[in-house]
Design an enzyme around this catalytic site. Structure first.
Site, short mmCIF file in Angstrom:
data_model
loop_
_atom_site.label_atom_id
_atom_site.label_comp_id
_atom_site.label_asym_id
_atom_site.label_seq_id
_atom_site.Cartn_x
_atom_site.Cartn_y
_atom_site.Cartn_z
CG ASP A 1 -1.31 -5.46 -0.78
OD1 ASP A 1 -0.61 -6.47 -0.70
OD2 ASP A 1 -1.72 -5.01 -1.87
CB SER B 1 7.61 1.88 -4.83
OG SER B 1 7.81 2.15 -6.21
N GLY C 1 1.21 3.37 -6.64
CA GLY C 1 2.08 3.35 -5.48
C GLY C 1 1.98 2.00 -4.79
CE LYS C 2 0.46 -3.40 -3.49
NZ LYS C 2 -0.94 -3.46 -3.94
N GLY C 3 3.41 -0.08 -0.86
CA GLY C 3 4.25 -0.08 0.32
C GLY C 3 4.38 -1.46 0.90
#
Length: 437
Positions: free
Chosen positions: A161, A59, A104-106
């Protein structure tokens, strides 16, 4: 019992905070949703020769200030909504910390909709901690192959993360570089030093939170050299939590309880967090603190409600809710995890006079040093550890003071103040780009 929804919580907080901000309607509506979300299917060969399907997401909430920035987590409970919410939190965090990034993030999770009950039970035992190194690398390679068109040093820069670290970041750099045909160190941060990683990055989240806690103690006139020892409890004894506990202990603060996903331990006389970590690591993959001999076994829920001066939630989101907020006895909460407190719980903590250091400030050390790493990669020059830590401490302290000044001036909570500062900077970036028109 209603399950905690991080996206709902994040949007509710955004709507509450923006009432304090003069924000153009088009920008207000735009920031409620991510710019783009990519969902990919990952067919991966397991070591036994079978193939399993995983889902991956990336995202990108906002890229007005610069490239998207945010970690990649491997976890059974990752969902698209969670990834979107975390990317939004990263936007506000980068804004607060004055970084030229958006959020952002995954995430990667098993394709649960393709599994029957028995297969789901088995998968929960495998993913992610039961994966072999080869299986985890194949998942990572497949994921980067699918999302590589939208990432890059000037587009979107991933980082470690939950359940990912320097090793996985090295694999990502290698896979992306192989696709591009040349080495691209800046595609990811949190890499091994041999691949352009930064000194201090592996402990940056913990060190940054530690600095925030020291600032909070000074602000609340609580000294570490008083005759009565300050106490602390840490929920989540992973990379961030273990570093925070160790640094607090070295500062003379008594660590009375720690926990991980399998449970916790309590000792009113104090624990040595370095020995606890050593005990956990000697158990190998899936090791736990809960069987440490020098402590009484407690649950994660019990840890949250112990009488302590400092509580550090350093695990996952949604652990402090309206169900347990009134039971919390800590004077200071430093949110090392993302979104550990629900909006309803936050209001209760405020009413009870708990001093909360919100996630976008308390755990920002990781993204700050990720920025330093990105800068070093662009410069092709490495900083020494003293410079990294000095620059991190300077920035964490400056932003802490900025948040406290707004808190005093407007008479609002520390969380509201931090979010106002972060969101206003993103809004200004949008206005300057003409996004309000």
């Amino acid at each position: 019992m209603k399950k905690f929804n991080l996206l709902y919580s994040t949007l509710k907080l955004y709507e509450a905070v923006t009432k304090h901000i003069d924000i153009p309607p088009r920008i207000y509506q735009s920031l409620k949703k991510p710019e783009r979300v990519l969902k990919v299917r990952l067919p991966v060969r397991m070591d036994d020769g079978s193939y399993k399907i995983f889902y991956g997401w990336r995202s990108q909430h906002c890229t007005w200030p610069g490239p998207a920035k945010g970690g990649i987590r491997y976890h059974n409970d990752v969902t698209e909504d969670e990834v979107i919410a975390l990317s939004m939190l990263m936007t506000w965090k980068c804004g607060l910390m004055r970084l030229p990034y958006g959020g952002g993030k995954g995430g990667v999770a098993p394709a649960w909709d393709l599994l029957n009950h028995e297969e789901k039970q088995k998968m929960r035992e495998i993913f992610p901690l039961g994966l072999s190194k080869a299986e985890k690398k194949r998942i990572t390679d497949e994921y980067i192959e699918k999302i590589h068109p939208i990432i890059g040093p000037e587009k979107d820069v991933p980082a470690p993360d939950v359940n990912t670290g320097a090793e996985e970041m090295g694999w990502i750099m290698n896979k992306f570089s192989s696709i591009m045909g040349y080495t691209v160190p800046g595609v990811v941060t949190g890499k091994p030093l041999s691949l352009g990683g930064s000194l201090g990055r592996n402990k940056a989240t913990g060190f940054g939170c530690f600095i925030t806690i020291l600032n909070a103690l000074r602000f609340n006139d609580m000294t570490t050299d008083s005759h009565k020892k300050i106490t602390a409890t840490v929920q989540g004894f992973g990379n961030a939590g273990s570093v925070i506990a160790s640094l607090l202990n070295k500062k003379g603060i008594k660590i009375i309880a720690v926990s991980d996903s399998k449970g916790g331990i309590f000792n009113k006389k104090g624990l040595n967090p370095d020995l606890v970590l050593q005990h956990k690591l000697t158990q190998g993959l899936g090791g736990t603190v809960s069987n440490f001999p020098d402590g009484e076994k407690i649950t994660n829920e019990q840890l949250l409600t112990l009488k302590t001066d400092i509580l550090v939630p350093a695990a996952l989101e949604g652990v402090i809710t309206s169900r347990n907020a009134n039971k919390i006895k800590a004077k200071i909460i430093a949110e090392a995890a993302n979104g550990p407190t629900s909006p309803e719980a936050d209001a209760i903590l405020q009413d009870n006079g708990v001093f909360v250091m919100p996630d976008i400030l308390a755990n920002a050390g990781g993204v700050v040093v990720s920025y330093f790493e990105w800068v070093q990669n662009h410069e092709r020059y490495s900083w020494d550890l003293n410079k990294v830590n000095e620059e991190l401490e300077k920035r964490m302290t400056y932003i802490f003071n900025e948040v406290m000044e707004l808190t005093r001036k407007v008479k609002i909570s520390t969380r509201t103040a931090a979010y106002i500062i972060g969101i206003k900077r993103i809004v200004q970036a949008g206005i300057d780009r003409g996004k309000a028109l």
